[in-house]
Structure formats: structure tokens, C-alpha cells
Design an enzyme around this catalytic site. Structure first.
Site, short mmCIF file in Angstrom:
data_model
loop_
_atom_site.label_atom_id
_atom_site.label_comp_id
_atom_site.label_asym_id
_atom_site.label_seq_id
_atom_site.Cartn_x
_atom_site.Cartn_y
_atom_site.Cartn_z
N LYS A 105 0.86 -1.20 0.00
CA LYS A 105 0.00 0.00 0.00
C LYS A 105 0.89 1.24 0.00
CE LYS A 105 -4.33 1.02 -0.05
NZ LYS A 105 -5.32 0.20 -0.76
N GLY A 217 -24.47 2.73 -0.58
CA GLY A 217 -23.37 3.22 -1.43
C GLY A 217 -23.73 3.01 -2.88
N GLY A 219 -21.49 4.26 -5.44
CA GLY A 219 -20.29 4.69 -6.18
C GLY A 219 -19.90 3.57 -7.13
N ASN A 220 -18.62 3.44 -7.40
CA ASN A 220 -18.15 2.42 -8.34
C ASN A 220 -18.65 1.04 -7.93
OD1 ASN A 220 -15.90 0.22 -8.79
ND2 ASN A 220 -15.82 1.60 -10.53
N GLY A 222 -20.97 0.00 -5.38
CA GLY A 222 -22.41 -0.15 -5.15
C GLY A 222 -23.20 -0.10 -6.45
P1 NAD Z 1 -16.90 5.64 -4.35
O1 NAD Z 1 -16.23 6.84 -3.82
O2 NAD Z 1 -17.00 5.45 -5.83
O3 NAD Z 1 -18.39 5.54 -3.77
C1 NAD Z 1 -18.71 5.65 -2.42
C2 NAD Z 1 -20.22 5.71 -2.27
O4 NAD Z 1 -20.52 5.77 -0.87
C3 NAD Z 1 -20.88 6.94 -2.89
O5 NAD Z 1 -22.11 6.56 -3.48
C4 NAD Z 1 -21.17 7.84 -1.69
O6 NAD Z 1 -22.29 8.68 -1.89
C5 NAD Z 1 -21.47 6.80 -0.64
N1 NAD Z 1 -21.32 7.34 0.71
C6 NAD Z 1 -20.40 8.21 1.19
N2 NAD Z 1 -20.65 8.52 2.46
C7 NAD Z 1 -21.76 7.83 2.80
C8 NAD Z 1 -22.54 7.75 3.98
N3 NAD Z 1 -22.23 8.45 5.07
N4 NAD Z 1 -23.61 6.92 3.98
C9 NAD Z 1 -23.92 6.21 2.88
N5 NAD Z 1 -23.25 6.26 1.74
C10 NAD Z 1 -22.19 7.07 1.69
O7 NAD Z 1 -16.13 4.39 -3.67
P2 NAD Z 1 -16.06 2.91 -4.18
O8 NAD Z 1 -14.90 2.75 -5.10
O9 NAD Z 1 -17.43 2.48 -4.63
O10 NAD Z 1 -15.67 2.15 -2.85
C11 NAD Z 1 -16.62 1.82 -1.84
C12 NAD Z 1 -15.98 0.87 -0.83
O11 NAD Z 1 -15.50 -0.30 -1.52
C13 NAD Z 1 -14.77 1.42 -0.08
O12 NAD Z 1 -14.75 0.82 1.20
C14 NAD Z 1 -13.59 0.88 -0.89
O13 NAD Z 1 -12.41 0.80 -0.12
C15 NAD Z 1 -14.13 -0.50 -1.24
N6 NAD Z 1 -13.47 -1.12 -2.39
C16 NAD Z 1 -13.48 -0.54 -3.62
C17 NAD Z 1 -12.87 -1.18 -4.69
C18 NAD Z 1 -12.92 -0.61 -6.08
O14 NAD Z 1 -12.49 -1.30 -7.01
N7 NAD Z 1 -13.46 0.59 -6.28
C19 NAD Z 1 -12.22 -2.42 -4.51
C20 NAD Z 1 -12.23 -3.00 -3.23
C21 NAD Z 1 -12.86 -2.32 -2.18
#
Ligand code: NAD
Length: 417
Positions: A105, A217, A219-220, A222
Site C-alpha cells: 500500500k 453506497g 459509487g463504483n 455499489g
Molecule cells: P466511491 O467513492 O465510488 O463511492 C462511495 C459511495 O458511498 C458513494 O455513493 C457515496 O455517496 C457513498 N457514501 C459516502 N458517504 C456515505 C454515507 N455516510 N452513507 C452512505 N453512503 C455514503 O467508492 P467505491 O470505489 O465504490 O468504494 C466503496 C468501498 O468499496 C470502499 O470501502 C472501498 O475501499 C471499497 N473497495 C473498492 C474497490 C474498487 O475497485 N473501487 C475495490 C475494493 C474495495
């Protein structure tokens, strides 16, 4: 020590209690566990941008199973403890997925929102220069994480290649397609989660058309989980962003909702403008659904709300969304909690496919990526399910057991311990 690091180390210590009986030489086993609790190397330095210095690190946790692999995070609240915890969890995640990497990391303690595009480019180039002597396709392979993306990987790759005088696209993953990125990487984490879901319902003999899903969630992770699960025939009844969520017992149309969210900004506004049923994020977590999918925040399910969780199963798509007290409580109650290191391993698995394609100089179609992803994830789930059943432990303990065993066996074979 920060809570996130304490939690990662506790997970390893807890699972080592189950694993211990597999090893006759107890001293050798204890030594191996001590090694897994400590990163192999920490690279430290300052990154200079227009006269300002930012503290930076790269933590290389354990490379017994292959090169270090893990994201680079730009965040003003990032810390060395956090980087160590995330590098350790990456070692476990890669081992669970059965992909030949150890964990790493990188972090730079900086608020990227306060930097211009030009400063962000300099920061990326300077950080790449700092870690160049320690990375490479067969050594340590960084990727994007919080506040870093394909463009930043492109700047870092260019710096690395200039410094080393060779083309080496397999040094970074999460690159733009034009520079050797893989098809399917954007959707990979959500897609992988749905493959875990398919394997889980098959193992449990659950009928797909009776399953309801609530997702925190959008984002990417969800969004793609919701879109792909819904296209596969599951009924997604609730989704949320940081403003709250939309609930419909009859099931949601994810593409339509996504368009509405783009139009109105967030789900709270969508609910008002389109007269939809609004739920707060707290209410979403408590909905009576088959599967609850926390896909946003750490510790979303915790000792304050654990007794109100009515879902039958929890799929951890976010990293660390269930705290240890809630995890214990849900297990006692008979709720299956499918752990993050399995559920969200689709992302790093397709990163691995990107590396494989770069090393071969031969690129796959989306169909091929998804076929390989499904095979890898289904095998990971089945391996864990077998251990869970034979040892009568939780999915999380079974996943940690499998990961630790693979890492420790590799260290022992190499004669490191
Ligand atoms: P992102 O930034 O694209 O999306 C995050 C989402 O969470 C958004 O929809 C945001 O509105 C929502 N959010 C933020 N604060 C919030 C709250 N208080 N209550 C409810 N929803 C809230 O992030 P992502 O890439 O989708 O990642 C989400 C999680 O998945 C993180 O824990 C990340 O570490 C994990 N993750 C992501 C990946 C990846 O490939 N993107 C891989 C492994 C793990």
C-alpha cells in the site's frame, strides 16, 4: 496504534488459533505468524511539489506468494498505520483469491483537492520517482486507490519508464485502456461481488427470485453491484448515497435511478422530485431484506445498530464495514457475513489479469475477462465454504484461515521461517 491496524492484526491472531493445529512445529508456526504481523519493508520519504513537502510511504507487507500489490492513496488523513493495515489485508485478499501476489500500500499525506492539476501531476511524478527503485512487474505493482485514478497511473508509469529506460506497463495496474489497462476493470469489483452471490445462493440452495437486496453506497462498487445483480434477476429493493436512499419493495430499476441521480444530484433530491419512498442510511441498514450490501463506509454496521439489522446475510463489498463487536453478534445470531477480502476481491483479480495481459503483450476481450473472473471468484468461494463447513467457523474466519495458510506455507517452502 490506530483502530484499523489493531483490527487487522487481531483478525490474524484470531485466525491463527484455528490454524495452529495444522502445524506440528509450534515454534516455527509462531515465528511465521509474527512475520505476517509485520511488514517486510517500509519505504519513507518526502515528495516535493513547488516548494511544499508531503510525507509519503510505501508499505510492502509480504511477498512470499508473489510481487507486492496494492493501491496508492492520496489523503490528508492517511497514516502509516492505515497503510500497514491495508497492505496486510491486501496480502490476505490476494491469498484468498488465489492470485500470486503479496500485499502493498502506498500513501501520500496530502489533500489533493487543494492542488491544481499541474501540482497533482508533479506530486504523482515525484512519488513515482521515490518508489521507482523498489517497484516493477516482478517486485511491487501499485494501482489506484482513494483519490488516485488511471490518469495518475499513466503519469507514474511514464516517470518509472523514463527512470529505468524501458517499457514496463506491468509495473502499474488500473491504467487507461490506451496504455494497457484491462477490459472490465471498472466493473470488476461489483461484478466479482455478484459472482460471490451466485456461488453463495447455489451452495445454500436459495432460489434467486425470492432474494431481496439493499445496498448502501452507489459509487463504483455499489452501482455496478446493483446494476449487475439486477440484470442477473435479483430484486434490488434499496440503494443509497451519502444523502440517503430510495426504497421500493417491488424492486428498483437501477439504470433509471442512476439517470435520475445524475439529473437531480443525489437520492434525497430524487425522492422529492419523483415522489419516491426515501430512507435514511440508518433505515436502509435495518430493512427486512435477504441480503444487505454495505458498499460505502468502514464500520457501517457496529455496536450501535447491530441489533436492528434484519437481513439474513451480509455481503461486505466495502472494506471493513462490520466492526468486530457487530461481527460477533451477527455470527451468534446465525447471520452469514461474507467477508470483504472475498466479496470485493474482483477488483484486484482483474488488476492481476491486467498484469498478465501486459506481460504477454496480448489483450483479452471483456467476455474472456469475465469468464476468468467468474472461475477465480467461484473457486475462492467454494474453497472458503468447504473450510467453513468442515471446521464449523464463520465465513470470515474460514477466509482468514485459508489466506494465512497459503502465505505461511509459501514462507515455509521458501525457508524464510
Ligand atoms: P466511491 O467513492 O465510488 O463511492 C462511495 C459511495 O458511498 C458513494 O455513493 C457515496 O455517496 C457513498 N457514501 C459516502 N458517504 C456515505 C454515507 N455516510 N452513507 C452512505 N453512503 C455514503 O467508492 P467505491 O470505489 O465504490 O468504494 C466503496 C468501498 O468499496 C470502499 O470501502 C472501498 O475501499 C471499497 N473497495 C473498492 C474497490 C474498487 O475497485 N473501487 C475495490 C475494493 C474495495
Amino acid at each position: 496504534m490506530e483502530a484499523i491496524l489493531k483490527a487487522a492484526l487481531t483478525q490474524i491472531k484470531d485466525s491463527s488459533l484455528v490454524l495452529e493445529e495444522d502445524y506440528s512445529d509450534k515454534k516455527r508456526f509462531e515465528k511465521a505468524i509474527e512475520m505476517v504481523l509485520t511488514p517486510q519493508k517500509i519505504i519513507k520519504g518526502k515528495v516535493k511539489v513547488k516548494g511544499k513537502n508531503f510525507q509519503a510511504y510505501r508499505v510492502e507487507h509480504n511477498d512470499a506468494r508473489g510481487p507486492f500489490k496494492g493501491g496508492i492513496r492520496f489523503h490528508h488523513q492517511a497514516s502509516l498505520d492505515e497503510a500497514q493495515a491495508l497492505a496486510t489485508l491486501m496480502s490476505l485478499k490476494c491469498a484468498v483469491a488465489g492470485i500470486p501476489y503479496g500485499g502493498g500500500k502506498g500513501i501520500v499525506i496530502v489533500d489533493p483537492a487543494k492542488l491544481s492539476q499541474e501540482e497533482l501531476k508533479i506530486l504523482s511524478q515525484e512519488y513515482a520517482r521515490l518508489i521507482t527503485p523498489f517497484i516493477g512487474p516482478w517486485r511491487d505493482v501499485p494501482a489506484p486507490d482513494v483519490n488516485t485514478d488511471g490518469q495518475i497511473m499513466a503519469w507514474m508509469l511514464e516517470t518509472y519508464e523514463k527512470e529505468t529506460g524501458q517499457q514496463a506497463p506491468a509495473t502499474f495496474t488500473g491504467k487507461p485502456i490506451e496504455l494497457g489497462g484491462s477490459q472490465g476493470r471498472t466493473e470488476a469489483t461489483g461484478q466479482g461481488g455478484v459472482y460471490v452471490l451466485e456461488a453463495y445462493i447455489k451452495a445454500k440452495g436459495i432460489r434467486k427470485n425470492g432474494v431481496t437486496i439493499a445496498i448502501q453506497g452507489f459509487g463504483n462498487v455499489g452501482f455496478y453491484f446493483a446494476k449487475i445483480a439486477s440484470a442477473a434477476g435479483y430484486k434490488v429493493v434499496a440503494v443509497s448515497d451519502s444523502s440517503g436512499g430510495i426504497y421500493d419493495k417491488k424492486g428498483l430499476n437501477i439504470d433509471k435511478l442512476s439517470t435520475s441521480k445524475e439529473k437531480y444530484g443525489n437520492f434525497s433530491e430524487v425522492a422529492k422530485k419523483e415522489k419516491r419512498q426515501f430512507v435514511t442510511n440508518e433505515e436502509l441498514l435495518e430493512l427486512p431484506v435477504t441480503i444487505l450490501v454495505p458498499a460505502a463506509l468502514e464500520n457501517a454496521i457496529n455496536k450501535e445498530n447491530m441489533e436492528k439489522i434484519s437481513a439474513e446475510v451480509v455481503f461486505e463489498m466495502a472494506n471493513g464495514p462490520t466492526d468486530s463487536e457487530a461481527d460477533h453478534y451477527l455470527n451468534e445470531k446465525g447471520v452469514d457475513v461474507l467477508p470483504d477480502i472475498l466479496c470485493n476481491s474482483g477488483g484486484v483479480t482483474v488488476s492481476y489479469f491486467e498484469w498478465v495481459q501486459n506481460l504477454n503483450g496480448y489483450y483479452w476481450t471483456m467476455e474472456k475477462v469475465n469468464e476468468e473472473l467468474k472461475r477465480t471468484i467461484t473457486k475462492a468461494f467454494n474453497d472458503i465454504d468447504k473450510i467453513k463447513t468442515s471446521k464449523i467457523i464463520s465465513y470470515r474466519k474460514a477466509a482468514n484461515y485459508l489466506a494465512l495458510k497459503r502465505i505461511i506455507d509459501a514462507m515455509m517452502l521458501r525457508g524464510r521461517v
